[in-house]
Design a protein around this motif. Structure first.
Motif, mmCIF file in Angstrom:
data_model
loop_
_atom_site.group_PDB
_atom_site.id
_atom_site.type_symbol
_atom_site.label_atom_id
_atom_site.label_comp_id
_atom_site.label_asym_id
_atom_site.label_seq_id
_atom_site.Cartn_x
_atom_site.Cartn_y
_atom_site.Cartn_z
ATOM 1 N N VAL A 164 0.709 -1.351 0.064
ATOM 2 C CA VAL A 164 0.183 -0.336 0.419
ATOM 3 C C VAL A 164 0.445 1.591 0.106
ATOM 4 N N VAL A 165 1.864 1.352 0.650
ATOM 5 C CA VAL A 165 2.749 2.461 0.850
ATOM 6 C C VAL A 165 3.758 2.486 -0.474
ATOM 7 N N ASP A 166 3.740 1.183 -0.932
ATOM 8 C CA ASP A 166 4.613 1.235 -2.958
ATOM 9 C C ASP A 166 3.909 2.228 -3.469
ATOM 10 N N MET A 167 2.066 1.951 -3.675
ATOM 11 C CA MET A 167 1.127 2.069 -3.896
ATOM 12 C C MET A 167 0.821 3.575 -4.343
ATOM 13 N N TYR A 168 0.955 4.013 -2.764
ATOM 14 C CA TYR A 168 -0.105 5.350 -2.627
ATOM 15 C C TYR A 168 0.201 6.268 -1.815
ATOM 16 N N ALA A 169 1.846 5.871 -1.595
ATOM 17 C CA ALA A 169 2.611 6.852 -0.204
ATOM 18 C C ALA A 169 2.734 8.127 -1.246
ATOM 19 N N GLU A 170 3.831 7.336 -2.658
ATOM 20 C CA GLU A 170 4.236 8.998 -3.345
ATOM 21 C C GLU A 170 2.607 9.252 -4.726
ATOM 22 N N ARG A 171 1.481 10.320 -3.859
ATOM 23 C CA ARG A 171 0.919 10.028 -5.052
ATOM 24 C C ARG A 171 1.421 11.340 -6.647
ATOM 25 N N PRO A 172 0.969 10.792 -7.774
ATOM 26 C CA PRO A 172 1.639 11.655 -8.646
ATOM 27 C C PRO A 172 0.809 13.194 -8.973
ATOM 28 N N GLN A 173 1.017 14.121 -8.904
ATOM 29 C CA GLN A 173 0.491 15.117 -9.439
ATOM 30 C C GLN A 173 -0.337 15.763 -10.092
ATOM 31 N N SER A 174 -0.289 14.690 -10.761
ATOM 32 C CA SER A 174 -1.438 15.101 -11.684
ATOM 33 C C SER A 174 -2.917 14.486 -11.193
ATOM 34 N N LEU A 175 -2.980 13.977 -10.241
ATOM 35 C CA LEU A 175 -4.175 13.585 -9.645
ATOM 36 C C LEU A 175 -4.303 14.067 -8.019
ATOM 37 N N GLY A 176 -3.198 15.367 -8.027
ATOM 38 C CA GLY A 176 -3.855 16.446 -7.106
ATOM 39 C C GLY A 176 -3.425 15.402 -5.506
ATOM 40 N N PRO A 177 -3.613 16.409 -4.286
ATOM 41 C CA PRO A 177 -3.285 15.982 -3.134
ATOM 42 C C PRO A 177 -4.159 15.309 -2.377
ATOM 43 N N TYR A 178 -4.228 14.280 -1.812
ATOM 44 C CA TYR A 178 -4.660 13.776 -0.969
ATOM 45 C C TYR A 178 -5.985 14.220 -0.450
ATOM 46 N N ASN A 179 -6.944 13.995 0.512
ATOM 47 C CA ASN A 179 -7.457 14.770 1.614
ATOM 48 C C ASN A 179 -6.899 14.862 2.862
ATOM 49 N N GLU A 180 -7.422 16.116 3.840
ATOM 50 C CA GLU A 180 -6.205 15.600 5.129
ATOM 51 C C GLU A 180 -6.481 14.771 6.073
ATOM 52 N N ARG A 181 -7.662 13.807 4.988
ATOM 53 C CA ARG A 181 -7.962 12.495 6.778
ATOM 54 C C ARG A 181 -6.954 12.066 6.515
ATOM 55 N N ILE A 182 -6.750 10.909 4.109
ATOM 56 C CA ILE A 182 -5.727 10.541 4.526
ATOM 57 C C ILE A 182 -4.762 10.858 4.368
ATOM 58 N N ASP A 183 -3.865 12.340 4.785
ATOM 59 C CA ASP A 183 -3.069 12.124 4.883
ATOM 60 C C ASP A 183 -1.979 11.709 6.393
ATOM 61 N N GLN A 184 -3.381 11.969 6.693
ATOM 62 C CA GLN A 184 -2.945 12.042 8.887
ATOM 63 C C GLN A 184 -2.975 10.400 8.268
ATOM 64 N N LEU A 185 -3.864 9.476 8.403
ATOM 65 C CA LEU A 185 -3.878 7.659 8.545
ATOM 66 C C LEU A 185 -2.389 7.651 7.414
ATOM 67 N N PHE A 186 -1.878 8.860 6.457
ATOM 68 C CA PHE A 186 -0.600 7.668 6.149
ATOM 69 C C PHE A 186 0.671 8.164 7.618
ATOM 70 N N TYR A 187 0.508 9.031 8.183
ATOM 71 C CA TYR A 187 1.137 9.785 9.315
ATOM 72 C C TYR A 187 1.220 9.030 10.278
ATOM 73 N N ARG A 188 0.438 8.805 10.656
ATOM 74 C CA ARG A 188 -0.156 7.461 11.207
ATOM 75 C C ARG A 188 0.072 6.146 11.494
#
Length: 206
Positions: free
Chosen positions: A127-151
């Motif tokens: 999951v980290v390999d797939m989604y931790a670095e989101r392509p700029q073309s898709l825009g940033p994740y919402n704040e909730r997703i970012d918080q979950l990755f930090y946790r």
């Protein structure tokens, strides 16, 4: 007479023959267990709809069901297909999976065996390999997703630190055990005396 002593026996035998036997009742119970209805995620898994099966398992909020499904996906080689395609919706389908991993990836009440932990750590890595670095073309994740990755990152770091401390503790214990098992040399009972040298000069004679 004989009829007098046998009165009521016919009705008793009829009642016994009509009563269900213990074996029949047990077999009926086993048949019901064998034909228990499949869970929704099991039906989707049988239909090779791996991504939908994982979503359905996560909806149950039962860690045992999710772990069992993930194990089966790894066995079938369908883990990648189940995890893929969760970034285009701004992380909406990714959130339940991240919540599950944050709560269970390094162990919990429901996930306690080493095999289960290894499985979830493997899934976390994918999951980290797939989604931790989101392509700029898709825009940033919402704040909730970012918080979950930090946790998730923080939990993994705590687990690494804990493992390092355990390794140090095991090394210290091994050293103590080795020292306790090594033979000790007996101390010598004889003491050696060193001669003393006088530093005073002799008095001159008259």
């Amino acid at each position: 007479t004989v009829r007098y002593f046998l009165r009521g026996r016919g009705e008793e035998m009829t009642a016994k023959s009509n009563a269900p036997s213990t074996i029949s009742a047990a077999n009926e119970g086993l048949t019901k267990k064998k034909h228990a209805p499949l869970a929704e995620y099991e039906k989707l898994l049988r239909g090779f709809k791996y991504k939908m099966a994982l979503d359905a398992a996560l909806e149950t909020r039962k860690a045992e069901s999710v772990v069992a499904l993930l194990r089966e996906l790894v066995h079938r080689g369908g883990l990648g297909a189940a995890l893929a395609g969760r970034g285009g919706d701004n992380g909406a389908s990714l959130e339940p999976l991240l919540v599950f991993l944050v709560n269970n990836c390094t162990g919990s009440e429901a996930v306690s065996s080493p095999q289960q932990k290894r499985l979830l750590l493997k899934v976390t890595r994918v999951v980290v390999d797939m989604y931790a670095e989101r392509p700029q073309s898709l825009g940033p994740y919402n704040e909730r997703i970012d918080q979950l990755f930090y946790r998730l990152q923080a939990r993994l770091h705590r687990e690494v630190d804990l493992q390092k401390q355990l390794l140090k503790l095991m090394g210290a214990l091994d050293l103590l055990v080795a020292n306790s098992e090594s033979p000790t040399l007996p101390q010598s009972s004889t003491t050696t005396t060193t001669p003393t040298i006088s530093t005073t000069s002799p008095e001159p004679s008259n």
